[in-house]
Scaffold this motif. Structure first.
Motif, PDB file in Angstrom:
ATOM      1  N   SER A 107     -32.789  21.976  49.487  1.00 15.42           N
ATOM      2  CA  SER A 107     -31.437  22.192  49.989  1.00 15.42           C
ATOM      3  C   SER A 107     -31.148  23.684  50.065  1.00 15.42           C
ATOM      4  CB  SER A 107     -30.403  21.492  49.101  1.00 15.42           C
ATOM      5  OG  SER A 107     -30.507  21.926  47.765  1.00 15.42           O
ATOM      6  N   LYS A 111     -28.090  23.492  54.696  1.00 12.36           N
ATOM      7  CA  LYS A 111     -28.336  22.053  54.647  1.00 12.36           C
ATOM      8  C   LYS A 111     -28.215  21.584  53.209  1.00 12.36           C
ATOM      9  CE  LYS A 111     -31.610  18.588  56.380  1.00 12.36           C
ATOM     10  NZ  LYS A 111     -32.928  18.376  56.996  1.00 12.36           N
ATOM     11  N   THR A 115     -25.850  15.432  53.916  1.00 16.58           N
ATOM     12  CA  THR A 115     -26.683  15.759  55.078  1.00 16.58           C
ATOM     13  C   THR A 115     -28.138  15.936  54.659  1.00 16.58           C
ATOM     14  OG1 THR A 115     -24.834  16.866  56.170  1.00 16.58           O
ATOM     15  CG2 THR A 115     -27.043  17.369  56.979  1.00 16.58           C
ATOM     16  N   TYR A 116     -28.349  16.671  53.588  1.00 20.19           N
ATOM     17  CA  TYR A 116     -29.698  16.872  53.075  1.00 20.19           C
ATOM     18  C   TYR A 116     -30.266  15.579  52.512  1.00 20.19           C
ATOM     19  CZ  TYR A 116     -33.494  18.377  50.045  1.00 20.19           C
ATOM     20  OH  TYR A 116     -34.715  18.495  49.430  1.00 20.19           O
TER      21      TYR A 116
END
Length: 214
Positions: A107, A111, A115-116
């Motif tokens: 991460s 990001k 979302t990650y």
């Protein structure tokens, strides 16, 4: 007079061994009931989340790819904490990551969060939860007290991480892609070294505890 003392010492050692037999490492020190136990458990959860976050960012040069210490921390915490406390800790770690804190290996500021987590790493994060719980159960059975059994426990934990991880990659990117080359084979050497490291450290800690209490 020597014989009764010898028998008393033997019975005391037997009682100590029986008491330790069904414990995991974090249960052999500190409070074991009441408010003190809850405070200790809360502190262990916070500490565990911090360790997982730091370990995920540690990169060790390795061929063919650098390795992080994330899986080592996940599996070791599972063994040291036991199934229930380990599960609470790993879920807490996931929640911290989902909120948006930069606690995962890949991460970044660009990001992060859900979302990650829903990207290519998602299946491995699911595997982290499964492996933590499994290592806790196996440690409760004493698998963390010898090199061979701890190595086997680590192997099982790694399988539980890789299986959902690879399935996730296949579903996300398609099974016509080189899934094994992306998500398995580059990491096998590093994971083997981490397996050996954990299989040495945890039994060594138990050995030290046993000697300290005799």
């Amino acid at each position: 007079m020597a014989k009764p003392i010898a028998r008393k010492t033997s019975r005391g050692a037997d009682r100590m061994e029986t008491t330790l037999n069904n414990k995991v490492l974090t249960e052999i020190w500190g409070a074991d009931q009441g408010v003190g136990l809850r405070v200790k458990q809360a502190a262990l959860v916070v500490l565990g989340i911090a360790i997982l976050a730091v370990a995920a960012k540690i990169k060790v040069p390795m061929w063919p790819v650098p390795i992080t210490m994330g899986t080592f921390a996940v599996l070791s915490i599972g063994a040291a904490y036991g199934a229930r406390l380990g599960l609470v800790t790993i879920l807490g770690y996931m929640i911290v990551g989902a909120i948006g804190f930069d606690v995962f290996a890949g991460s970044s500021a660009e990001k992060f969060g859900l979302t990650y987590m829903m990207g290519g790493t998602g299946g491995y994060l699911v595997g982290y939860v499964l492996a933590t719980f499994a290592l806790g159960l196996l440690a409760r059975r004493g698998w963390d007290r010898s090199f061979v059994w701890m190595a086997l426990a680590m192997l099982i934990g790694n399988v539980l991480i890789y299986v959902p991880g690879l399935i996730w990659l296949g579903q996300l990117y398609g099974w016509d892609q080189p899934i094994l080359q992306w998500g398995l084979t580059p990491f096998l050497i590093g994971d083997a070294l981490k397996l050996v490291l954990a299989a040495v450290i945890l039994p060594a800690v138990w050995s030290f505890v046993g000697k300290a209490r005799t």
